[in-house]
Design an enzyme around this catalytic site. Sequence first.
Site, PDB file in Angstrom:
ATOM      1  N   SER A  61      36.149  40.229  42.412  1.00 25.28           N
ATOM      2  CA  SER A  61      35.001  39.911  41.560  1.00 25.28           C
ATOM      3  C   SER A  61      35.414  38.810  40.613  1.00 25.28           C
ATOM      4  CB  SER A  61      34.561  41.142  40.762  1.00 25.28           C
ATOM      5  OG  SER A  61      33.653  40.791  39.732  1.00 25.28           O
ATOM      6  N   TYR A 113      37.230  47.854  35.190  1.00 29.38           N
ATOM      7  CA  TYR A 113      36.767  47.197  36.418  1.00 29.38           C
ATOM      8  C   TYR A 113      37.411  45.817  36.542  1.00 29.38           C
ATOM      9  CZ  TYR A 113      33.529  45.198  39.848  1.00 29.38           C
ATOM     10  OH  TYR A 113      32.985  44.590  40.954  1.00 29.38           O
TER      11      TYR A 113
END
Length: 245
Positions: A131, A144
Amino acid sequence: MVLVTGASSGIGAAVARRMTATGDRRLLLNGRDRERLAGVAAASGGTALPGDLATAEGCRALARQALEAAGRVDVLVANAGVGYEGPFATMPAPALDEVIAVNLTAPLRLVHALLPAMVRRGSGHVVLVASVAGAVGVGGESVYSAAKGGLCVFADSLRHELRASGVSVSVVLPGVVDTPFFERRGAPYRRRVPRPVPAERVAEAVCRAVERRQREVFVPRWLRIPARLRGGAPALYHRMASRLA
């Protein structure tokens, strides 16, 4: 033979559809939602291998089932992921453990299980779906971001180790993707930039990375700019990022 994790919806399901459209790859599909996974498998002609990757046993079971079903895995697309939004100081311990387990530990375990056979054959490809949060960090998503950043560094390290092996390593860094990801984490996407892109656009990037053996792909491509700016001009990057937060 291609193994795709997180294939019951979102990016993983889009990767299955995209690879089916090319007509030259057999698919092994993993996901936690058995019903949705069965639908994706039926539509793509793939083999459904449902299971939870949050545990070591779940990862070992998937690797074992994949090899039993197909005999070999030529391409691993490690895409499964879960999110969490909120201050790190108040993040529940089980949520912290799950985010790290699914987003970071599970891909490493699967690569560890499947890589030796690729090296022995002198061919194979590992695609890690990370990501942009792993390249620049995102407020409210610290764990995350840490997990996805770990994937990026793992890809770099692994690539050095495998440079003469015939096995390629790609990392794909999407921005915001229009999938059920945000519904499942329990918090909608609120930022103005970047704008969500369709899962199919990320799937196209994954397939292109495999076909061209690309090392790193940002989706959309302009997200490479803040990632590079963070390293080359950190003060300017942080001023810009604070305005968009």
